[in-house]
Design a protein around this motif. Structure first.
Motif, mmCIF file in Angstrom:
data_model
loop_
_atom_site.group_PDB
_atom_site.id
_atom_site.type_symbol
_atom_site.label_atom_id
_atom_site.label_comp_id
_atom_site.label_asym_id
_atom_site.label_seq_id
_atom_site.Cartn_x
_atom_site.Cartn_y
_atom_site.Cartn_z
ATOM 1 N N ASN A 1 -3.879 32.468 88.494
ATOM 2 C CA ASN A 1 -2.711 33.294 88.756
ATOM 3 C C ASN A 1 -1.477 32.547 88.303
ATOM 4 N N GLY A 2 -0.516 33.294 87.801
ATOM 5 C CA GLY A 2 0.664 32.676 87.232
ATOM 6 C C GLY A 2 1.940 32.976 87.993
ATOM 7 N N PHE A 3 3.033 32.791 87.278
ATOM 8 C CA PHE A 3 4.383 32.907 87.813
ATOM 9 C C PHE A 3 4.639 34.248 88.499
ATOM 10 N N GLU A 4 4.349 35.344 87.797
ATOM 11 C CA GLU A 4 4.626 36.666 88.353
ATOM 12 C C GLU A 4 3.817 36.922 89.614
ATOM 13 N N GLN A 5 2.550 36.519 89.595
ATOM 14 C CA GLN A 5 1.692 36.736 90.752
ATOM 15 C C GLN A 5 2.164 35.940 91.960
ATOM 16 N N LEU A 6 2.736 34.758 91.723
ATOM 17 C CA LEU A 6 3.284 33.952 92.811
ATOM 18 C C LEU A 6 4.339 34.747 93.573
ATOM 19 N N PHE A 7 5.233 35.421 92.838
ATOM 20 C CA PHE A 7 6.304 36.170 93.494
ATOM 21 C C PHE A 7 5.809 37.482 94.096
ATOM 22 N N ILE A 8 4.808 38.075 93.507
ATOM 23 C CA ILE A 8 4.177 39.253 94.118
ATOM 24 C C ILE A 8 3.552 38.859 95.452
ATOM 25 N N ASN A 9 2.838 37.736 95.460
ATOM 26 C CA ASN A 9 2.190 37.283 96.692
ATOM 27 C C ASN A 9 3.212 36.858 97.746
ATOM 28 N N LEU A 10 4.316 36.243 97.318
ATOM 29 C CA LEU A 10 5.385 35.908 98.263
ATOM 30 C C LEU A 10 5.941 37.178 98.896
ATOM 31 N N THR A 11 6.179 38.194 98.090
ATOM 32 C CA THR A 11 6.675 39.469 98.611
ATOM 33 C C THR A 11 5.683 40.063 99.612
ATOM 34 N N ASN A 12 4.404 40.005 99.280
ATOM 35 C CA ASN A 12 3.377 40.502 100.204
ATOM 36 C C ASN A 12 3.377 39.727 101.511
ATOM 37 N N GLU A 13 3.575 38.409 101.444
ATOM 38 C CA GLU A 13 3.640 37.590 102.661
ATOM 39 C C GLU A 13 4.812 38.020 103.535
ATOM 40 N N ARG A 14 5.942 38.265 102.912
ATOM 41 C CA ARG A 14 7.124 38.669 103.683
ATOM 42 C C ARG A 14 6.918 40.039 104.318
ATOM 43 N N ILE A 15 6.327 40.960 103.564
ATOM 44 C CA ILE A 15 6.036 42.290 104.116
ATOM 45 C C ILE A 15 5.037 42.179 105.257
ATOM 46 N N GLN A 16 4.003 41.356 105.086
ATOM 47 C CA GLN A 16 3.002 41.163 106.139
ATOM 48 C C GLN A 16 3.656 40.584 107.393
ATOM 49 N N HIS A 17 4.559 39.608 107.214
ATOM 50 C CA HIS A 17 5.251 39.019 108.365
ATOM 51 C C HIS A 17 6.091 40.072 109.094
ATOM 52 N N LEU A 18 6.807 40.883 108.331
ATOM 53 C CA LEU A 18 7.615 41.941 108.932
ATOM 54 C C LEU A 18 6.727 42.939 109.679
ATOM 55 N N PHE A 19 5.646 43.337 109.054
ATOM 56 C CA PHE A 19 4.711 44.266 109.692
ATOM 57 C C PHE A 19 4.159 43.677 110.988
ATOM 58 N N ASN A 20 3.697 42.414 110.919
ATOM 59 C CA ASN A 20 3.150 41.764 112.118
ATOM 60 C C ASN A 20 4.196 41.680 113.217
ATOM 61 N N SER A 21 5.416 41.347 112.833
ATOM 62 C CA SER A 21 6.493 41.217 113.804
ATOM 63 C C SER A 21 6.774 42.549 114.491
ATOM 64 N N ILE A 22 6.875 43.592 113.704
ATOM 65 C CA ILE A 22 7.191 44.908 114.269
ATOM 66 C C ILE A 22 6.013 45.472 115.056
ATOM 67 N N MET A 23 4.858 45.469 114.438
ATOM 68 C CA MET A 23 3.716 46.157 115.034
ATOM 69 C C MET A 23 3.052 45.380 116.168
ATOM 70 N N PHE A 24 2.904 44.091 116.014
ATOM 71 C CA PHE A 24 2.131 43.329 116.994
ATOM 72 C C PHE A 24 3.004 42.591 118.008
ATOM 73 N N GLU A 25 3.918 41.770 117.532
ATOM 74 C CA GLU A 25 4.707 40.962 118.458
ATOM 75 C C GLU A 25 5.568 41.818 119.371
ATOM 76 N N ARG A 26 6.231 42.813 118.822
ATOM 77 C CA ARG A 26 7.058 43.683 119.662
ATOM 78 C C ARG A 26 6.210 44.507 120.617
ATOM 79 N N GLU A 27 5.071 44.960 120.131
ATOM 80 C CA GLU A 27 4.180 45.747 120.987
ATOM 81 C C GLU A 27 3.642 44.897 122.135
ATOM 82 N N LEU A 28 3.277 43.661 121.826
ATOM 83 C CA LEU A 28 2.810 42.745 122.876
ATOM 84 C C LEU A 28 3.912 42.475 123.897
#
Length: 144
Positions: A1-28
């Motif tokens: 995987n190269g440069f572009e994929q690194l930033f795609i995966n970073l974006t996915n990590e940030r979205i996953q963190h936001l999702f986890n924060s909203i859906m799980f942590e707040r719900e808990l």
């Protein structure tokens, strides 16, 4: 995987963190306030993985990449990976790539052997990140 994929995966990590924060942590938190015992496991927290990329002090991968791009003649390939390895070798979401990792990845991707019988993926130009969805190997070639 190269440069572009690194930033795609970073974006996915940030979205996953936001999702986890909203859906799980707040719900808990709501469950706890109401005295309800949690009936689900929120899974692993990926904030450390996001910080591996984005933190400014100490500098994360993106900051180090930016600094490398500003250097005269840049710092690319094995030289950049060496900086990452020395900076993050102990980070829980970073894995220094060894020859066996590179060989496994090259075989899995069907990469051709080089003229000397070795695989065309040079482990010295690679590093790995343990993302929320799994470990990914990145090849640093032509990034800077």
């Amino acid at each position: 995987n190269g440069f572009e994929q690194l930033f795609i995966n970073l974006t996915n990590e940030r979205i996953q963190h936001l999702f986890n924060s909203i859906m799980f942590e707040r719900e808990l938190a709501v469950y706890r306030q109401e005295g309800i015992e949690a009936a689900f496991d929120p899974g692993m927290d990926n904030l450390d993985c996001v910080r591996l990329f984005n933190q400014s002090r100490p500098p994360g991968i993106v900051k180090l990449l930016s600094e490398s791009a500003l250097m005269k003649n840049g710092r690319d390939g094995a030289a950049f990976v060496q900086v990452l390895n020395s900076s993050f070798a102990r980070h829980s979401h970073y894995k220094v790539c060894d020859p066996q990792d590179a060989q496994r990845t090259a075989r899995a991707k069907g990469m051709k052997s080089s003229g000397r019988g070795g695989l065309s993926l040079d482990y010295r130009e690679c590093f790995q990140v343990r993302h929320y969805a799994g470990t990914v190997m990145y090849t640093v070639k032509g990034w800077v």
